[in-house]
Design a protein around this motif. Structure first.
Motif, PDB file in Angstrom:
ATOM      1  N   LYS A   9       0.859  -1.186   0.000  1.00 38.63           N
ATOM      2  CA  LYS A   9       0.000   0.000   0.000  1.00 38.63           C
ATOM      3  C   LYS A   9       0.890   1.230   0.000  1.00 38.63           C
ATOM      4  O   LYS A   9       1.779   1.375   0.828  1.00 38.63           O
ATOM      5  CB  LYS A   9      -0.885  -0.020   1.248  1.00 38.63           C
ATOM      6  N   SER A  19      -3.909   7.044  -3.040  1.00 40.38           N
ATOM      7  CA  SER A  19      -3.423   5.795  -2.464  1.00 40.38           C
ATOM      8  C   SER A  19      -3.468   4.681  -3.497  1.00 40.38           C
ATOM      9  O   SER A  19      -4.432   4.559  -4.250  1.00 40.38           O
ATOM     10  CB  SER A  19      -4.268   5.406  -1.248  1.00 40.38           C
ATOM     11  N   PHE A  63      -3.137   0.551  -3.976  1.00 38.06           N
ATOM     12  CA  PHE A  63      -3.078  -0.806  -3.433  1.00 38.06           C
ATOM     13  C   PHE A  63      -2.509  -1.675  -4.542  1.00 38.06           C
ATOM     14  O   PHE A  63      -3.149  -1.852  -5.580  1.00 38.06           O
ATOM     15  CB  PHE A  63      -4.482  -1.264  -3.039  1.00 38.06           C
TER      16      PHE A  63
END
Length: 402
Positions: free
Chosen positions: A316, A391, A393
């Motif tokens: 992450k 963000s 992932f």
């Protein structure tokens, strides 16, 4: 010596939900959390001044509606909201796919990229709903055997769906239905995210089904953002627990367990304080807990934990950025639908297979699968004015390198 009803080790969201139910039932409950923040993998942290990031869990769907209702979580600050766009997949040839909660808008998007798969897609969604309806009752029961689940599918006249969703790979599930590589690659990510497996590995079809199981937004399979970040899932449960008499102690680490005749009867804190309880519940890492408990752990449970494969393959990456990304497939840096949902970066099934193969050989994926989300496009309160949190992932990154 005072003996309370229940000590809960670990203040993750599961432990806090447990504490809230017990406190509402009139039990005396103490939650012990070693960090200075609640929520475990479901939290919101101010990583940089003014930037509040959901550092681990980042979307909400699988939180059971019964929990939201029973604990009145909305009364304590929980709010999950639907995203205008569920997913956006840009491709290097300038095309893109957009998935909306609205059926007709999604149909129009699919018509542009893969007209031959439009009706197949909606039949697939219908089959997912059928499978989910059979599986859902098991979520509030003790874990069933696979045979018991298979019997339930047979009794519902859906044995063929059991074979597809519980036995095969996500690749076999999708290739039996669809023609478009782009569409399959986007759908396949739900069978891979957070999982140490590739699209051709058996079992990944179930991972996809599991990601469709959520109903917290009222409809099957929709994923939403939690207003203020994922920590508000945990904090709302914590507020409910405290309101009903539970005690939550942070910066409090459990050093060992107190056992009597192979039964756990309490805990010893780092400062040597002893707390005795009729029940000790752990919400902490099970491998660590089993090691600490030693002979107090039943042999069958100890063997189960030893077999548990807990090495992750996800990475992450959280970033503070000055502006929203400008996609060549859908230009524009002002908040638009392409920024509202999950951005999928994976062009084909072979691409996903190759990413996994690198990892399986002990190397980080040369070209990884990436899911990008930008909650600040819909909730600007999480960052300073005009700034954003982006963000990623990403997969796959092996825990142990070659």
């Amino acid at each position: 010596m005072e003996i309370i009803d229940t000590v809960i080790v670990g203040g993750g969201h599961n432990g806090l939900v447990c504490a809230a139910y017990l406190a509402k039932a009139g039990k005396s409950v103490v939650v012990l959390e070693r960090r200075n923040i609640l929520g475990g993998a479901c939290n919101t942290e101010e990583v940089w001044p003014g930037y509040h990031i959901s550092t681990a869990g980042y979307l909400c769907s699988l939180l059971h509606p019964d929990i939201v209702r029973d604990l009145e979580l909305t009364k304590y600050g929980f709010e999950v909201y639907r995203r205008e766009c569920g997913g956006f997949a840009p491709f290097s040839d300038g095309t893109s796919l957009m998935f909306y909660p609205n059926v007709e808008k999604t149909r129009n998007e699919l018509q542009k990229i893969c007209p031959e798969d439009v009706e197949v897609y909606f039949q697939f969604e219908a089959d997912v709903e059928l499978a989910a309806n059979v599986l859902e009752p098991f979520f509030l029961q003790e874990s069933p055997t696979l045979g018991k689940v298979a019997d339930a599918f047979q009794q519902a006249g859906l044995g063929h769906l059991f074979e597809q969703f519980f036995v095969g790979s996500v690749r076999s599930l999708l290739e039996a239905r669809f023609k478009s590589e782009k569409l399959m690659a986007v759908l396949a990510t739900d069978g891979l995210i957070g999982t140490a497996a590739g699209p051709s590995d058996p079992g990944t079809a179930y991972i996809l089904l599991h990601h469709y199981m959520g109903r917290v937004l009222g409809e099957r399979g929709l994923w939403g953002y939690v207003r203020g970040g994922m920590g508000n899932v945990s904090l709302s449960a914590a507020k409910c627990a405290v309101t009903h008499g539970a005690t939550i102690s942070m910066n409090t680490e459990v050093n060992s367990f107190i056992t009597k005749e192979d039964r756990v009867v309490g805990v010893v804190l780092d400062n040597s304080t002893e707390i005795y309880a009729h029940n000790v519940i752990t919400n902490a890492d099970p491998v660590r807990m089993v090691a600490m408990l030693g002979s107090a752990v039943p042999s069958h449970l100890s063997a189960t934990i030893e077999r548990w494969k807990s090495d992750g393959v996800s990475c992450k990456i959280n970033m503070a950025v000055d502006e929203l990304p400008d996609f060549s497939a859908m230009p524009g840096s002002a908040p638009g639908p392409q920024h509202m949902g999950t951005v999928h970066l994976a062009p084909s099934m072979d691409y996903l297979d190759e990413a996994w193969n690198h990892c399986n050989q002990g190397h980080p994926s040369k070209d990884p699968m990436v899911e990008v989300y930008i909650q600040t496009a819909t909730d600007p309160s999480l960052a300073p004015a005009g700034k954003h949190i982006l963000s990623c992932f990403t997969q796959y990154y092996p825990r142990h390198l070659a």
